[in-house]
Design an enzyme around this catalytic site. Structure first.
Site, mmCIF file in Angstrom:
data_model
loop_
_atom_site.group_PDB
_atom_site.id
_atom_site.type_symbol
_atom_site.label_atom_id
_atom_site.label_comp_id
_atom_site.label_asym_id
_atom_site.label_seq_id
_atom_site.Cartn_x
_atom_site.Cartn_y
_atom_site.Cartn_z
ATOM 1 N N CYS A 329 115.764 7.842 103.838
ATOM 2 C CA CYS A 329 114.633 7.272 103.112
ATOM 3 C C CYS A 329 114.298 5.731 103.406
ATOM 4 O O CYS A 329 113.697 5.321 104.701
ATOM 5 C CB CYS A 329 114.972 7.058 101.641
ATOM 6 N N HIS A 427 117.376 12.432 100.401
ATOM 7 C CA HIS A 427 118.586 11.793 99.646
ATOM 8 C C HIS A 427 119.099 13.433 99.351
ATOM 9 O O HIS A 427 118.840 14.278 99.066
ATOM 10 C CB HIS A 427 118.033 11.464 98.350
#
Length: 483
Positions: A329, A427
């Site tokens: 991310c 994630h």
């Protein structure tokens, strides 16, 4: 419908753990129960079935209740991006940035969202199991409170007060907290739970008897200290590791000032062949097989912190010696050539030069990308599932060599031509057993033991429900839950 609230004498007293335990205990009896936290402040979050964002602790509690996570389970989420400011998320969507003083007045508006979500849950479930935040005795935060007694008073619900005996001073915590509440709030407290006790309960009994005499309220039970227990942390980084094999893969993660979703690394902490090290400010960067740049709520500021703490040079040295580098991310965005924040979403508007290890640029946009996704890694075609929570939109030639082929037809992330650097927006990718195994093999581990992280989490949720049956006054609990 019954609403029951768990409040704590301190942060990390065991509120999340007890709510999780009670959700599974009730679900095992066939009771329709839903978790609820009016206001959460955390950088660990989850994507819900209805496409919003809530605190990760409530997603775990939803699992304990046998439910898919929903935005009504955490209607107000605050994600700090500085020491005095935070992104405000209402019903799963980011609505604004506020500093603490402004938010203190905004809580009147936020309370309406809280009550709206509670009403919806109350019409669907027999029990709404509520988790407070911090302590109800934080005097400076009492005005316009929506997280603890302010909510309990608004919906007229009973409260269980939990304290952590492992911290010391448990009787002072309980009695002191009670003394600082108003008369009506004191009356809402229907009993105490003492958490993380180790030793002979007979030695504690005189204190329990005194507490009941002093307060006129029952001790509902004493929960033992659990060894080899894992429940995803709401905010604080859990550095405990399970027992390790003789030969391990060394993984290093920088503790960024605004690190987010560090629960990504729980499967590695619990893996018997991984030695996971979190490295904070001022600490030397140790030799490693794999460096992972984690998610961040303030990517440009955290990238500047990395450089100030010597990480850029350490990463270059790590790559020269053949080490692997993974960005997740915000960590993915750092791997690129440029990060632009023209709207000032994460701080002052502007742009920063990335680490330049992958050829793409990122621009932060107002609308977050919130998705639960499935797909296959570029590495051995391993199945992977995870979730996306990011404001950044990345574009550039490096993304043509994607890290993940998603089932919805999109491509995610990038892999360097030499295979040393990999980045993804996903994630939770280590939670997929196949993906975790392949990533560890890519990072240099030979024979990889497959670990089912979801099975480990489910095992510990079941252990919590067993503790309710064995150590708490279930007759009183059933009465408080209206069953």
């Amino acid at each position: 419908m019954t609403t029951l609230m768990v409040q704590g004498t301190t942060s990390d007293a065991g509120k999340s753990t007890l709510v999780t335990a009670l959700c599974r205990w009730l679900a095992r009896q066939g009771v329709a129960v839903a978790p609820f936290k009016p206001q959460n402040m955390a950088l660990n979050s989850a994507v819900t079935a209805d496409g919003g964002e809530i605190g990760r602790a409530q997603a775990v509690q939803a699992q304990a209740a046998g439910l898919a996570p929903h935005t009504d389970m955490n209607p107000v989420l605050l994600k700090p991006n500085s020491d005095t400011g935070a992104q405000v998320i209402i019903h799963g969507r980011a609505v604004t940035q506020m500093d603490a003083a402004v938010y203190h007045d905004y809580k009147r508006v936020a309370m309406q969202a809280v009550l709206e979500s509670h009403r919806r849950l109350s019409t669907t479930y027999s029990v709404v199991m509520v988790e407070g935040a911090g302590s109800p005795a934080e005097i400076n935060l009492r005005a316009n409170d929506i997280a603890n007694m302010g909510f309990a008073e608004a919906v007229d619900c009973p409260v269980i007060l939990i304290a952590d005996i492992d911290k010391g001073g448990v009787f002072a915590h309980l009695v002191g907290t009670l003394e600082l509440l108003s008369a009506s709030e004191q009356a809402r407290v229907r009993g105490f739970v003492i958490n993380r006790f180790r030793g002979d309960i007979a030695l504690l009994q005189p204190g329990l008897d005194w507490l009941e005499r002093r307060t006129g309220k029952p001790v509902l039970g004493v929960l033992p200290y659990l060894m080899d227990f894992h429940l995803e942390a709401e905010d604080a980084i859990d550095v405990r590791q399970s027992a390790k094999a003789a030969e391990v893969l060394k993984v290093v993660v920088p503790v960024l000032p605004r690190i987010s979703n560090h629960t990504d690394f729980d499967p590695l902490r619990l893996h018997p062949q991984v030695d996971l090290r979190f490295v904070g400010p001022g600490q030397p960067v140790p030799a490693a097989d794999l460096i992972v740049l984690p998610g961040s709520k303030s990517v440009r500021a955290d990238l500047a912190w990395l450089r100030a703490n010597g990480w850029e040079a350490a990463i270059q040295r790590h790559l020269r010696y053949g080490g692997k580098l993974l960005g997740i991310c915000g960590g993915l965005q750092m791997l690129g050539q440029r990060i632009a924040d023209p709207l000032g979403l994460e701080g002052a508007a502007g742009e920063s030069e990335g680490l330049g290890l992958l050829a793409f640029d990122t621009v932060l946009e107002a609308d977050k990308q919130l998705r639960n996704v499935r797909g296959r890694l570029c590495l051995e075609g391993a199945k992977v599932s995870g979730y996306e929570i990011h404001a950044g939109v990345s574009d550039g030639p490096a993304l043509r060599q994607a890290a993940v082929e998603l089932d919805d037809g999109r491509r995610d992330g990038a892999v360097s031509a030499d295979g040393q650097v990999l980045g993804t927006y996903l994630h939770g990718l280590f939670e997929s057993p196949a993906a975790c195994t392949v990533l560890l093999r890519w990072a240099g581990l030979g024979e990889v033991e497959t670990v089912d992280y979801h099975a480990l989490r489910e095992r510990d949720i079941e252990r919590l429900a067993d503790l309710v049956e064995a150590h708490l006054d279930v007759t009183r609990l059933r009465a408080l839950c209206g069953i």
